[in-house]
Design a protein around this motif. Structure first.
Motif, mmCIF file in Angstrom:
data_model
loop_
_atom_site.group_PDB
_atom_site.id
_atom_site.type_symbol
_atom_site.label_atom_id
_atom_site.label_comp_id
_atom_site.label_asym_id
_atom_site.label_seq_id
_atom_site.Cartn_x
_atom_site.Cartn_y
_atom_site.Cartn_z
ATOM 1 N N ASN A 130 0.811 -1.222 0.000
ATOM 2 C CA ASN A 130 0.000 0.000 0.000
ATOM 3 C C ASN A 130 0.843 1.270 0.000
ATOM 4 O O ASN A 130 0.313 2.375 -0.129
ATOM 5 C CB ASN A 130 -0.969 0.020 1.182
ATOM 6 N N GLU A 131 2.153 1.128 0.077
ATOM 7 C CA GLU A 131 3.060 2.264 -0.069
ATOM 8 C C GLU A 131 3.815 2.221 -1.399
ATOM 9 O O GLU A 131 3.952 3.242 -2.079
ATOM 10 C CB GLU A 131 4.053 2.303 1.100
ATOM 11 N N PRO A 134 1.310 2.617 -4.851
ATOM 12 C CA PRO A 134 0.916 3.990 -5.167
ATOM 13 C C PRO A 134 2.086 4.847 -5.651
ATOM 14 O O PRO A 134 1.906 5.761 -6.461
ATOM 15 C CB PRO A 134 0.370 4.509 -3.833
ATOM 16 N N LYS A 135 3.282 4.560 -5.185
ATOM 17 C CA LYS A 135 4.449 5.354 -5.574
ATOM 18 C C LYS A 135 4.946 4.996 -6.967
ATOM 19 O O LYS A 135 5.242 5.878 -7.784
ATOM 20 C CB LYS A 135 5.577 5.157 -4.558
ATOM 21 N N PRO A 138 0.880 3.706 -9.688
ATOM 22 C CA PRO A 138 -0.352 4.276 -9.121
ATOM 23 C C PRO A 138 -1.628 3.845 -9.824
ATOM 24 O O PRO A 138 -2.712 3.991 -9.258
ATOM 25 C CB PRO A 138 -0.130 5.786 -9.238
ATOM 26 N N SER A 139 -1.519 3.315 -11.032
ATOM 27 C CA SER A 139 -2.736 2.900 -11.739
ATOM 28 C C SER A 139 -3.264 1.555 -11.249
ATOM 29 O O SER A 139 -4.389 1.171 -11.558
ATOM 30 C CB SER A 139 -2.475 2.829 -13.244
ATOM 31 N N LYS A 141 -5.013 -0.986 -8.968
ATOM 32 C CA LYS A 141 -6.033 -0.958 -7.917
ATOM 33 C C LYS A 141 -6.408 -2.392 -7.560
ATOM 34 O O LYS A 141 -6.907 -3.138 -8.396
ATOM 35 C CB LYS A 141 -7.286 -0.199 -8.387
#
Length: 523
Positions: A130-131, A134-135, A138-139, A141
């Motif tokens: 979860n870190e 996103p870094k 980011p696409s 999900k």
């Protein structure tokens, strides 16, 4: 596809060492992968690999001694490297203590593939998905339910484990059937005793008796050492680990269904349908070879047992079938699994960005399908009804090894993804899968109850499980039913002395909030 009953570990070990799976649509948009990307570019372009640069080499430790691939080679690994610009350098565990020693020493590779969720889901060892996603991606999900079942006490999730799909994904994929325990039968012997109908366990007992009488040199039943009782547990509706009883948690030993299943195992021994030696076997390759060489009639394994035995016994002349229909109204499957293998990015990772891009591809629909099934259009085609059709034998281990296919897709496959790979209209695996899907329910909130390593609850659970391993054969091999009952009661007494009630009280306290969170995402 450790399924649950260690379901998975050995499930996969045996499962596909002869040709699983381990345990897929990851969102309601129809994406069968575990994660989605929003750009329309090829995954290789997203990874920044233009074909001219040397691939990034990342070290990868596979914490599974049985893993069939010892290196990164074959047309499928090469295709993954071409798409991602990453080439893993593989080390496979030589024993089950190697990972713990590696963690204790602090000398970690870039990526660890392991079933040890509790050990690896630690911020001192691994980097949170979860870190890092996103870094660097980011696409991507992930499904909220999958995030939930992988989140630990620190609020992070360090992997999205394989062999898990949401109930919604299973219902949206009618051709995907969850792997369940199975009973495989030799067709010629069944026909030799008149091909009787087998609708209940009583019918099965009559068949074993007939085989024993007519084929005295053939064992009526051989037990896979990793799948001794699960098939019979299923027929009685027993579950492994924790179980929900009226909103409270009880340990599996307390279920009457477990008692019935253990006592039935004893009846199999007392009636001479299974040998005492069978309970000492440790290597499932040994029992598989016994079946292939004609020493047994029935074999406990998974729902794909017949198809796998048929693939590995082409020259024997034997044909195997599954006992596809559940045996009675008590039969049921409660899926409490939350996943098995995870791909963990360690704190020592020397190129996190390249690693995340590598994982981004493997979690994508294109990526996991390539890694697990092969090249679309060459190795398989997608039937618009909703399943793949293969141009090679997916049960043939030698073919899988040569291509480097299937196993590198397993760490990021979903349960639905794995199940779709076994679908074949009219196959023995599919026949049983279709029948057992009708009696399967889902409650992963139970699977989320995991005591912390070295906690009092984990110590109690480990001590109970170790006690059962040493004591359960006293039930199985008791000379009378009464003595089997007594041996079972002794197991319960010992479990209570160890602290089973304390474990159940703790688990019930954990269960309420977890079930509430799960229900809020699914209702």
């Amino acid at each position: 596809m450790k399924k649950s009953y260690k379901l998975i570990i050995v499930i996969f070990a045996a499962l596909l060492l002869v040709g699983g799976a381990l345990s897929a649509c990851s969102n309601n948009s129809g994406n069968n992968g575990k994660a989605s990307t929003n750009n329309g570019k090829a995954e290789g372009e997203a990874a920044g690999n233009n074909g001219a640069e040397a691939p990034v080499e990342l070290t990868m430790f596979v914490d599974a001694t049985w893993y069939p691939f010892q290196d990164w080679k074959g047309e499928i690994p090469e295709a993954i490297t071409k798409a991602t610009g990453v080439k893993p350098k593989i080390t496979v565990a030589t024993d089950d203590k190697q990972l713990a020693l590696m963690v204790a020493s602090g000398d970690l590779p870039d990526i660890i593939v392991s079933f040890n969720f509790k050990l690896m889901s630690d911020g001192n060892i691994s980097l949170p998905y979860n870190e890092i996603f996103p870094k660097y991606a980011p696409s991507v999900k992930f499904d909220p339910v999958k995030e939930l079942v992988n989140t630990v006490n620190d609020g992070n999730y360090y992997a999205i484990r394989n062999d898990f799909s949401t109930e919604a994904e299973w219902k949206a994929s009618p051709y995907a059937h969850m792997m369940v325990p199975g009973l495989t039968l030799r067709k010629d012997i069944l026909e030799g005793i008149g091909n009787p109908a087998i609708k209940t366990l009583e019918d099965l007992d009559k068949v074993f008796a007939a085989v024993k009488e007519k084929y005295p040199d053939t064992m009526p039943l051989i037990l896979n050492p990793n799948w001794q009782r699960p098939y019979f547990d299923t027929q009685y509706g027993a579950v492994g680990g924790f179980a929900d009883k009226d909103g409270k948690i009880e340990y599996y030993l307390r279920q009457d269904a477990t008692r019935k299943s253990m006592l039935y195992m004893n009846s199999l021994y007392r009636n001479g349908y299974v040998t005492s030696e069978n309970f000492a076997y440790k290597n499932e390759s040994e029992t598989e070879q016994m079946m292939v060489s004609g020493k047994g009639f029935a074999y406990t394994w998974t729902y794909s047992g017949a198809d796998r035995l048929n693939a590995s016994s082409k020259d024997s002349g034997f044909e195997f079938i599954q006992l596809a229909e559940p045996l009675g109204a008590e039969a049921s499957v409660v899926s409490t699994g939350t996943g098995g293998l995870g791909m963990y990015v360690t704190k020592d990772n020397k190129n996190v960005e390249a690693t995340v891009k590598f994982l981004e591809y493997l979690y994508s629909e294109e990526g996991w399908r390539t890694a697990e099934w092969g090249i679309e259009g060459k190795d398989w085609t997608w039937n618009e009804a909703g399943y793949p059709e293969f141009n090679y034998n997916v049960q043939d281990l030698e073919t899988l090894k040569e291509k480097g296919v299937y196993w590198w897709g397993v760490p990021t496959e979903t349960g639905v993804g794995m199940a779709l790979g076994t679908y074949k209209s009219g196959s023995e695996t599919t026949r049983q899968g279709e029948a057992y899907s009708k009696i399967t329910t889902f409650n992963p909130a139970i699977g989320m109850i995991n005591p912390d390593t070295d906690s009092p609850e984990q110590i109690i659970r480990t001590n109970i499980d170790n006690m059962v391993k040493t004591e359960v054969t006293k039930v199985y091999l008791a000379p009378t039913e009464a003595e089997a009952e007594q041996a079972y009661e002794e197991i319960l007494k010992k479990a209570e002395k160890i602290g089973m009630s304390k474990l159940e009280a703790w688990a019930t306290e954990q269960y309420g909030p977890l079930k509430e969170k799960y229900d809020s995402l699914t209702k």
